[in-house]
Design a protein around this motif. Structure first.
Motif, PDB file in Angstrom:
ATOM      1  N   ALA A   1     -63.305  -5.493 -25.755  1.00  0.00           N
ATOM      2  CA  ALA A   1     -63.530  -6.407 -24.632  1.00  0.00           C
ATOM      3  C   ALA A   1     -63.551  -5.678 -23.295  1.00  0.00           C
ATOM      4  CB  ALA A   1     -62.457  -7.500 -24.621  1.00  0.00           C
ATOM      5  N   ALA A   2     -62.787  -4.588 -23.195  1.00  0.00           N
ATOM      6  CA  ALA A   2     -62.732  -3.816 -21.951  1.00  0.00           C
ATOM      7  C   ALA A   2     -63.874  -2.813 -21.846  1.00  0.00           C
ATOM      8  CB  ALA A   2     -61.394  -3.083 -21.848  1.00  0.00           C
ATOM      9  N   GLY A   3     -64.593  -2.611 -22.933  1.00  0.00           N
ATOM     10  CA  GLY A   3     -65.686  -1.647 -22.919  1.00  0.00           C
ATOM     11  C   GLY A   3     -65.217  -0.204 -22.881  1.00  0.00           C
ATOM     12  N   LEU A   4     -64.071   0.046 -23.524  1.00  0.00           N
ATOM     13  CA  LEU A   4     -63.505   1.396 -23.572  1.00  0.00           C
ATOM     14  C   LEU A   4     -63.646   1.968 -24.970  1.00  0.00           C
ATOM     15  CD1 LEU A   4     -60.166   0.744 -21.655  1.00  0.00           C
ATOM     16  CD2 LEU A   4     -62.234   1.800 -20.742  1.00  0.00           C
ATOM     17  N   ALA A   5     -63.689   3.274 -25.044  1.00  0.00           N
ATOM     18  CA  ALA A   5     -63.687   3.952 -26.338  1.00  0.00           C
ATOM     19  C   ALA A   5     -62.319   3.760 -26.985  1.00  0.00           C
ATOM     20  CB  ALA A   5     -63.979   5.437 -26.169  1.00  0.00           C
TER      21      ALA A   5
END
Length: 79
Positions: free
Chosen positions: A39-43
């Motif tokens: 959801a945060a768009g992090l790896a």
């Protein structure tokens, strides 16, 4: 002007404390790491390192995590 100590123990402790607050907040919401980092768009590895307190988190990453968790970023920084 005061000088900072040469050792980085305080920095490691602060990173761990931030990671702990992220983990506690996530777990109170019964969320998985995967749901948050997606959801945060992090790896995955970036998120795991932040939560473990083993990496310096970018401000933008902390802002994204706090938005996903529905808390203000200062709640993660200061508890």
């Amino acid at each position: 002007m005061p000088t900072l100590p040469d050792d980085d123990d305080w920095l490691r402790e602060e990173r761990r404390a931030i990671g702990d607050r992220i983990r506690v907040t996530r777990m109170r919401q019964d969320r998985t790491q995967e749901s948050v980092f997606l959801a945060a768009g992090l790896a995955r590895s970036t998120y795991q390192d932040i939560e473990a307190g083993t990496a310096d988190a970018r401000v933008s990453s902390l802002l994204k995590i706090s938005r996903v968790l529905g808390v203000h970023v200062t709640d993660l920084l200061h508890g």
